[in-house]
Write a protein that holds these residues in place. Structure first.
Motif, PDB file in Angstrom:
ATOM      1  N   SER A 274       0.817  -1.296  -0.101  1.00  0.00           N
ATOM      2  CA  SER A 274       0.071  -0.222   0.172  1.00  0.00           C
ATOM      3  C   SER A 274       0.992   1.305  -0.059  1.00  0.00           C
ATOM      4  CB  SER A 274      -0.879   0.059   1.100  1.00  0.00           C
ATOM      5  OG  SER A 274      -0.347   0.492   2.500  1.00  0.00           O
ATOM      6  N   LEU A 275       2.140   1.071   0.433  1.00  0.00           N
ATOM      7  CA  LEU A 275       2.849   2.231   0.413  1.00  0.00           C
ATOM      8  C   LEU A 275       3.520   2.527  -0.767  1.00  0.00           C
ATOM      9  CD1 LEU A 275       5.170   1.367   3.444  1.00  0.00           C
ATOM     10  CD2 LEU A 275       3.474   2.919   3.503  1.00  0.00           C
ATOM     11  N   PHE A 276       3.308   1.640  -1.960  1.00  0.00           N
ATOM     12  CA  PHE A 276       3.743   1.752  -3.356  1.00  0.00           C
ATOM     13  C   PHE A 276       2.845   2.222  -4.289  1.00  0.00           C
ATOM     14  CE2 PHE A 276       7.031  -0.856  -1.427  1.00  0.00           C
ATOM     15  CZ  PHE A 276       8.259  -0.356  -2.013  1.00  0.00           C
ATOM     16  N   GLY A 277       1.607   1.831  -3.938  1.00  0.00           N
ATOM     17  CA  GLY A 277       0.502   2.114  -4.943  1.00  0.00           C
ATOM     18  C   GLY A 277      -1.035   1.649  -4.349  1.00  0.00           C
ATOM     19  N   GLU A 278      -1.975   2.425  -4.865  1.00  0.00           N
ATOM     20  CA  GLU A 278      -3.208   1.885  -4.451  1.00  0.00           C
ATOM     21  C   GLU A 278      -4.076   0.772  -4.760  1.00  0.00           C
ATOM     22  OE1 GLU A 278      -6.093   5.231  -5.677  1.00  0.00           O
ATOM     23  OE2 GLU A 278      -4.917   6.564  -4.252  1.00  0.00           O
ATOM     24  N   ASP A 279      -3.445   0.165  -6.117  1.00  0.00           N
ATOM     25  CA  ASP A 279      -4.062  -0.968  -6.573  1.00  0.00           C
ATOM     26  C   ASP A 279      -2.931  -2.183  -6.643  1.00  0.00           C
ATOM     27  OD1 ASP A 279      -3.204  -1.539  -9.505  1.00  0.00           O
ATOM     28  OD2 ASP A 279      -3.679   0.541  -9.067  1.00  0.00           O
ATOM     29  N   THR A 280      -3.308  -3.346  -6.496  1.00  0.00           N
ATOM     30  CA  THR A 280      -2.263  -4.320  -6.513  1.00  0.00           C
ATOM     31  C   THR A 280      -1.137  -4.221  -7.636  1.00  0.00           C
ATOM     32  OG1 THR A 280      -3.544  -6.086  -5.092  1.00  0.00           O
ATOM     33  CG2 THR A 280      -1.794  -6.837  -6.221  1.00  0.00           C
ATOM     34  N   LYS A 281      -1.631  -4.142  -8.859  1.00  0.00           N
ATOM     35  CA  LYS A 281      -0.707  -4.249  -9.945  1.00  0.00           C
ATOM     36  C   LYS A 281       0.156  -3.211 -10.052  1.00  0.00           C
ATOM     37  CE  LYS A 281      -0.966  -4.454 -15.144  1.00  0.00           C
ATOM     38  NZ  LYS A 281      -1.839  -4.484 -16.278  1.00  0.00           N
ATOM     39  N   THR A 282      -0.213  -2.017  -9.838  1.00  0.00           N
ATOM     40  CA  THR A 282       0.547  -0.659  -9.827  1.00  0.00           C
ATOM     41  C   THR A 282       1.467  -0.829  -8.533  1.00  0.00           C
ATOM     42  OG1 THR A 282      -1.317   0.591 -10.631  1.00  0.00           O
ATOM     43  CG2 THR A 282       0.515   1.853  -9.475  1.00  0.00           C
ATOM     44  N   ALA A 283       0.916  -1.335  -7.277  1.00  0.00           N
ATOM     45  CA  ALA A 283       2.025  -1.425  -6.199  1.00  0.00           C
ATOM     46  C   ALA A 283       3.144  -2.442  -6.373  1.00  0.00           C
ATOM     47  CB  ALA A 283       1.348  -1.703  -4.834  1.00  0.00           C
ATOM     48  N   THR A 284       2.786  -3.503  -6.912  1.00  0.00           N
ATOM     49  CA  THR A 284       3.736  -4.411  -7.270  1.00  0.00           C
ATOM     50  C   THR A 284       4.882  -4.170  -8.189  1.00  0.00           C
ATOM     51  OG1 THR A 284       2.012  -6.165  -6.756  1.00  0.00           O
ATOM     52  CG2 THR A 284       4.058  -6.902  -8.117  1.00  0.00           C
ATOM     53  N   ALA A 285       4.242  -3.267  -9.202  1.00  0.00           N
ATOM     54  CA  ALA A 285       5.325  -2.909 -10.485  1.00  0.00           C
ATOM     55  C   ALA A 285       6.274  -1.977  -9.658  1.00  0.00           C
ATOM     56  CB  ALA A 285       4.718  -2.218 -11.623  1.00  0.00           C
ATOM     57  N   ALA A 286       5.763  -1.047  -8.762  1.00  0.00           N
ATOM     58  CA  ALA A 286       6.465  -0.057  -8.280  1.00  0.00           C
ATOM     59  C   ALA A 286       7.252  -0.426  -7.075  1.00  0.00           C
ATOM     60  CB  ALA A 286       5.668   1.087  -7.382  1.00  0.00           C
ATOM     61  N   TYR A 287       6.979  -1.792  -6.625  1.00  0.00           N
ATOM     62  CA  TYR A 287       7.729  -2.422  -5.622  1.00  0.00           C
ATOM     63  C   TYR A 287       8.944  -3.153  -6.167  1.00  0.00           C
ATOM     64  CZ  TYR A 287       9.470  -6.515  -3.083  1.00  0.00           C
ATOM     65  OH  TYR A 287      10.127  -7.341  -2.614  1.00  0.00           O
ATOM     66  N   GLU A 288       8.922  -3.719  -7.278  1.00  0.00           N
ATOM     67  CA  GLU A 288       9.862  -4.240  -8.276  1.00  0.00           C
ATOM     68  C   GLU A 288      10.805  -3.319  -8.513  1.00  0.00           C
ATOM     69  OE1 GLU A 288       8.823  -8.068 -10.231  1.00  0.00           O
ATOM     70  OE2 GLU A 288       7.067  -6.979 -10.504  1.00  0.00           O
ATOM     71  N   GLU A 289      10.379  -2.019  -9.070  1.00  0.00           N
ATOM     72  CA  GLU A 289      11.511  -1.021  -9.326  1.00  0.00           C
ATOM     73  C   GLU A 289      12.240  -0.562  -8.352  1.00  0.00           C
ATOM     74  OE1 GLU A 289      11.094   3.542 -11.417  1.00  0.00           O
ATOM     75  OE2 GLU A 289       9.437   2.272 -11.285  1.00  0.00           O
ATOM     76  N   TYR A 290      11.726  -0.351  -7.047  1.00  0.00           N
ATOM     77  CA  TYR A 290      12.197   0.208  -6.022  1.00  0.00           C
ATOM     78  C   TYR A 290      13.415  -0.789  -5.408  1.00  0.00           C
ATOM     79  CZ  TYR A 290      12.651   1.990  -1.144  1.00  0.00           C
ATOM     80  OH  TYR A 290      13.385   2.377   0.013  1.00  0.00           O
ATOM     81  N   MET A 291      13.044  -2.143  -5.809  1.00  0.00           N
ATOM     82  CA  MET A 291      13.943  -3.331  -5.139  1.00  0.00           C
ATOM     83  C   MET A 291      15.086  -3.150  -5.940  1.00  0.00           C
ATOM     84  SD  MET A 291      12.864  -4.559  -2.617  1.00  0.00           S
ATOM     85  CE  MET A 291      13.833  -6.110  -2.603  1.00  0.00           C
ATOM     86  N   CYS A 292      15.096  -2.645  -7.090  1.00  0.00           N
ATOM     87  CA  CYS A 292      16.345  -2.511  -8.208  1.00  0.00           C
ATOM     88  C   CYS A 292      17.126  -1.441  -7.930  1.00  0.00           C
ATOM     89  CB  CYS A 292      15.784  -2.795  -9.520  1.00  0.00           C
ATOM     90  SG  CYS A 292      14.954  -4.395  -9.941  1.00  0.00           S
ATOM     91  N   LYS A 293      16.676  -0.393  -7.191  1.00  0.00           N
ATOM     92  CA  LYS A 293      17.587   0.660  -6.821  1.00  0.00           C
ATOM     93  C   LYS A 293      18.816   0.486  -6.069  1.00  0.00           C
ATOM     94  CE  LYS A 293      13.717   3.740  -6.998  1.00  0.00           C
ATOM     95  NZ  LYS A 293      13.143   5.076  -5.996  1.00  0.00           N
ATOM     96  N   SER A 294      20.064   0.248  -6.893  1.00  0.00           N
ATOM     97  CA  SER A 294      21.328   0.205  -6.319  1.00  0.00           C
ATOM     98  C   SER A 294      21.811   0.959  -5.139  1.00  0.00           C
ATOM     99  CB  SER A 294      22.199  -0.064  -7.340  1.00  0.00           C
ATOM    100  OG  SER A 294      22.699   1.170  -7.919  1.00  0.00           O
ATOM    101  N   LYS A 295      21.389   2.424  -5.256  1.00  0.00           N
ATOM    102  CA  LYS A 295      21.844   3.177  -4.382  1.00  0.00           C
ATOM    103  C   LYS A 295      21.509   2.900  -2.739  1.00  0.00           C
ATOM    104  CE  LYS A 295      18.318   6.679  -4.774  1.00  0.00           C
ATOM    105  NZ  LYS A 295      17.892   8.066  -5.224  1.00  0.00           N
ATOM    106  N   VAL A 296      20.379   1.991  -2.577  1.00  0.00           N
ATOM    107  CA  VAL A 296      20.036   1.632  -1.052  1.00  0.00           C
ATOM    108  C   VAL A 296      20.223   0.326  -0.934  1.00  0.00           C
ATOM    109  CG1 VAL A 296      18.587   3.681  -0.568  1.00  0.00           C
ATOM    110  CG2 VAL A 296      17.707   1.783  -2.071  1.00  0.00           C
ATOM    111  N   LEU A 297      21.271  -0.507  -1.617  1.00  0.00           N
ATOM    112  CA  LEU A 297      21.215  -1.619  -1.283  1.00  0.00           C
ATOM    113  C   LEU A 297      22.137  -1.806   0.017  1.00  0.00           C
ATOM    114  CD1 LEU A 297      22.069  -3.384  -4.743  1.00  0.00           C
ATOM    115  CD2 LEU A 297      19.964  -3.395  -3.471  1.00  0.00           C
TER     116      LEU A 297
END
Length: 327
Positions: free
Chosen positions: A160-183
């Motif tokens: 829910s922190l990434f988006g209002e619906d499951t599809k949008t939130a999941t896509a935003a989550y996957e993109e966030y996980m790939c941000k190397s600067k916060v690994l």
């Protein structure tokens, strides 16, 4: 040397971790990892303990979890004791399984939770166990992307922190996980007495203020937990607000044993730190009757799930907790 204190309050989110004794491998194969996961699942049901994320590595684990009741110690005792016993029996050994007490950092809801989930799910990549996120099955990442229906992780809040619906939130989550600067490892704000608090300056300040009282400095060498002592007026206000009754009716001598008053007596003792004699004088009830009321409520809370949930809902109405937790 005194043991590190725990900050305990209902609705708290924690990043919890523990490591094998002398950094030895304590999850040596998939069977052991699955057994630990089964224990987590049972603990979440037994203690109403929400698991947001986890990673089970070879010699340690990470859990991001939320407690609806101030019962972190009981939960972790259940988890570590049961796994330790299983591990020792399986390997025909005795002694410590975990290196020391588990660590537990208090996490602010919102952006800080997202960073913790990322840190936990990226553990296998940092350890070079996997090169592609999701190929290591002993984290909750695959639960977040809809590929692991058996995982005990509850991902609704985090998504829910990434988006209002499951599809949008999941896509935003996957993109966030790939941000190397916060690994890299997250920065930990050190709270009072060495307790870790992760969040913005306002959150860290509020947590410190929430748990400040004179007794702490006097008992620092003998206490293992910090539990907030709330003002009795705040407790009365919260009970009245929850049950939609007036303070006059709640504290009136007549009808002394209505269900609301029993709840009030229990909370004045558990959260207000008042003695039976003090509660008795306040409500004009004999001390022995106060003790009986507290004992009955404790039994009900353990035996009846909805009663425990009701108590937790009242606690969340304490003003300072409401300001910290409702995001």
């Amino acid at each position: 040397m005194s043991r590190q204190l725990r900050i305990i309050f209902p609705g708290a989110v924690y990043h919890i971790g523990a490591r094998g004794y002398e950094r030895s491998f304590i999850f040596k194969d998939d069977k052991e990892k699955q057994h630990f996961l089964d224990i987590l699942t049972r603990a979440s049901k037994k203690y109403d303990f929400t698991i947001h994320a986890y990673a089970i590595m070879g010699n340690h684990y990470h859990i991001l979890a939320e407690t609806s009741s101030p019962n972190l110690s009981q939960v972790m005792h259940y988890i570590n004791m049961r796994y330790g016993k299983y591990y020792n029996i399986r390997h025909k050994r005795k002694g410590y399984v975990f290196e020391r007490r588990y660590s537990a950092f208090v996490i602010q809801k919102g952006e800080a939770v997202k960073r913790q989930v990322q840190y936990i799910h990226m553990n296998p990549i940092r350890a070079k166990i996997e090169s592609i996120l999701g190929t290591y099955k002993w984290t909750s990442h695959n639960r977040y992307v809809g590929m692991d229906k058996e995982s005990p992780a509850k991902c609704d809040y985090v998504l829910s922190l990434f988006g209002e619906d499951t599809k949008t939130a999941t896509a935003a989550y996957e993109e966030y996980m790939c941000k190397s600067k916060v690994l890299n490892k997250v920065r930990v704000e050190t709270g009072m007495y060495g307790v870790g608090i992760i969040g913005d300056k306002s959150f860290v300040k509020n947590v410190k203020l929430l748990f400040v009282n004179k007794k702490l400095s006097e008992e620092i060498n003998t206490r293992s937990e910090i539990k907030k002592i709330f003002d009795y007026k705040e407790i009365i206000r919260a009970v009245c607000e929850f049950y939609q009754i007036t303070e006059v009716l709640l504290t009136a001598k007549k009808g002394a044993w209505n269900v609301y008053k029993k709840v009030l007596i229990y909370l004045l003792s558990a959260d207000g730190g008042l003695s039976g004699a003090e509660i008795g004088r306040m409500l004009e009830i004999h001390q022995s009757s106060v003790s009986k009321a507290i004992s009955r409520m404790e039994k009900q809370i353990k035996a009846i799930k909805w009663k425990a949930e009701e108590i937790d809902k009242i606690r969340i109405k304490y003003t300072v907790l409401k300001e910290m937790l409702i995001k």
